[in-house]
Write a protein that holds these residues in place. Sequence first.
Motif, short mmCIF file in Angstrom:
data_model
loop_
_atom_site.label_atom_id
_atom_site.label_comp_id
_atom_site.label_asym_id
_atom_site.label_seq_id
_atom_site.Cartn_x
_atom_site.Cartn_y
_atom_site.Cartn_z
N THR A 1 0.81 -1.23 0.00
CA THR A 1 0.00 0.00 0.00
C THR A 1 0.84 1.27 0.00
OG1 THR A 1 -0.12 -0.02 2.42
CG2 THR A 1 -1.90 -1.13 1.22
N ARG A 2 2.12 1.17 0.31
CA ARG A 2 2.99 2.35 0.37
C ARG A 2 4.00 2.38 -0.78
NH1 ARG A 2 5.12 5.86 4.34
NH2 ARG A 2 6.46 7.36 3.25
N GLY A 3 4.69 1.29 -0.97
CA GLY A 3 5.69 1.21 -2.02
C GLY A 3 6.39 -0.13 -1.97
N VAL A 4 7.14 -0.45 -3.02
CA VAL A 4 7.87 -1.71 -3.12
C VAL A 4 9.32 -1.38 -3.43
CG1 VAL A 4 8.10 -3.91 -4.32
CG2 VAL A 4 5.83 -2.94 -3.95
N LEU A 5 10.24 -2.05 -2.74
CA LEU A 5 11.67 -1.90 -2.95
C LEU A 5 12.22 -3.19 -3.55
CD1 LEU A 5 14.43 -0.48 -2.48
CD2 LEU A 5 14.38 -1.42 -0.14
N ALA B 1 21.59 4.84 -1.54
CA ALA B 1 20.35 5.31 -2.18
C ALA B 1 19.58 6.30 -1.33
CB ALA B 1 19.47 4.12 -2.54
N GLY B 2 19.82 6.30 0.00
CA GLY B 2 19.17 7.25 0.88
C GLY B 2 17.67 7.07 1.00
N LEU B 3 17.21 5.83 0.99
CA LEU B 3 15.77 5.55 1.03
C LEU B 3 15.32 5.34 2.48
CD1 LEU B 3 15.58 3.07 -1.98
CD2 LEU B 3 14.97 5.50 -1.96
N ASP C 1 29.37 -9.97 1.26
CA ASP C 1 30.29 -10.46 2.29
C ASP C 1 29.68 -10.16 3.66
OD1 ASP C 1 31.54 -7.93 3.58
OD2 ASP C 1 31.70 -7.55 1.43
N PRO C 2 30.14 -10.82 4.72
CA PRO C 2 29.47 -10.70 6.02
C PRO C 2 29.31 -9.27 6.53
CG PRO C 2 30.95 -12.56 6.05
CD PRO C 2 31.18 -11.87 4.76
N THR C 3 30.33 -8.43 6.37
CA THR C 3 30.23 -7.05 6.84
C THR C 3 29.17 -6.29 6.05
OG1 THR C 3 32.55 -7.03 7.51
CG2 THR C 3 31.49 -4.89 7.16
N THR C 4 29.20 -6.43 4.74
CA THR C 4 28.22 -5.75 3.90
C THR C 4 26.82 -6.27 4.17
OG1 THR C 4 29.90 -5.49 2.18
CG2 THR C 4 27.61 -5.18 1.52
N ARG C 5 26.71 -7.58 4.42
CA ARG C 5 25.39 -8.18 4.68
C ARG C 5 24.76 -7.60 5.95
NH1 ARG C 5 26.75 -13.53 5.23
NH2 ARG C 5 26.72 -13.32 7.51
N ARG C 6 25.56 -7.44 6.99
CA ARG C 6 25.03 -6.88 8.24
C ARG C 6 24.56 -5.44 8.04
NH1 ARG C 6 29.24 -10.22 10.33
NH2 ARG C 6 30.75 -8.50 10.22
N GLU C 7 25.30 -4.68 7.26
CA GLU C 7 24.88 -3.31 6.95
C GLU C 7 23.64 -3.31 6.08
OE1 GLU C 7 26.07 -0.30 8.04
OE2 GLU C 7 27.09 -1.60 9.46
N PHE C 8 23.55 -4.29 5.20
CA PHE C 8 22.41 -4.39 4.28
C PHE C 8 21.10 -4.48 5.05
CE2 PHE C 8 19.48 -7.27 2.00
CZ PHE C 8 19.30 -6.57 0.83
N TRP C 9 21.04 -5.34 6.08
CA TRP C 9 19.81 -5.47 6.86
C TRP C 9 19.38 -4.12 7.44
CZ3 TRP C 9 18.59 -9.76 4.98
CH2 TRP C 9 19.39 -10.91 5.03
N LYS C 10 20.35 -3.36 7.92
CA LYS C 10 20.02 -2.06 8.53
C LYS C 10 19.40 -1.11 7.51
CE LYS C 10 23.83 -2.41 11.85
NZ LYS C 10 25.13 -1.83 12.29
N HIS C 11 19.98 -1.09 6.30
CA HIS C 11 19.47 -0.18 5.29
C HIS C 11 18.12 -0.63 4.76
CE1 HIS C 11 22.94 2.43 5.18
NE2 HIS C 11 23.73 1.37 5.15
N GLY D 1 16.51 -5.09 13.72
CA GLY D 1 15.10 -4.79 13.94
C GLY D 1 14.17 -5.47 12.96
N LEU D 2 14.64 -6.60 12.39
CA LEU D 2 13.83 -7.37 11.45
C LEU D 2 13.54 -8.74 12.05
CD1 LEU D 2 15.84 -6.43 8.26
CD2 LEU D 2 13.52 -5.65 8.77
#
Length: 241
Positions: free
Chosen positions: A39-43, A102-104, A121-131, A224-225
């Motif tokens: 109802t709001r948007g899709v990423l 992307a600043g979304l 990679d593990p470091t990028t993956r952990r940051e990915f969840w946050k974004h 927070g997921l």
Amino acid sequence: MGREPGSYEVSAEFYDLLQAEDDRRRAERRFGHAARRATRGVLDVGAGSGIVTQVLLAASAVPVHAVEPSPAMRSLLLSRLAATRADRRARVTVHPHPLQEAGLEQVADLAVASNVVACLDPTTRREFWKHVGTALTPGGLLLFDPPPAAPPAAREHVGTLGPVRVGPDHYYAELHQGPGDGTVRTEFAYRVEREGRVLRREHETFELWPAAPALIAEELALAGLRPIRWSRSDLVAARRD
């Protein structure tokens, strides 16, 4: 300057020809229902050649954000959007950078990451969840296929794509996986044949980073997921708290 490993500069040429129809059916089965409820948007993170993006646009009535940093794959994405209905194309924003650039913020109540997480990679993956969490509205849903739990013990053949005929030529890809340096090394060996004679051979290698389901669940919780489903097809659903 040589090609970067896993840049898709080789695979982009063959991707749609060998994989598009199967990928479209798979995307419709996996993401269509959730997109219809947005109802709001899709990423769409790691939009690739745009097949998933098209499925999300067709199923939803909301803005779609397609994130694709690879120039080779983004050219396919934009070509596919050029052939998409104008009213649907008006709802999509293409972001040519990684998600963290992307600043979304709270733009979507559904996020899809198809064939993405294993490539981090593990470091990028952990940051990915946050974004992803930042891009989702509270209660928003994330759907993704998780990385392999562990590398294979030895190099193995995992499948063949094709043949697909184009005029007199037949296109193929052989897929192999094997252990890397703490990774899963995935190799695509492409070939083009005419009348049984090999005209061309191309090759591209991708590194995948394995992670056990318990580790993924822990990383999601820290961002927070909350995992809510781990299906037999290995599609994971998680909600933003």
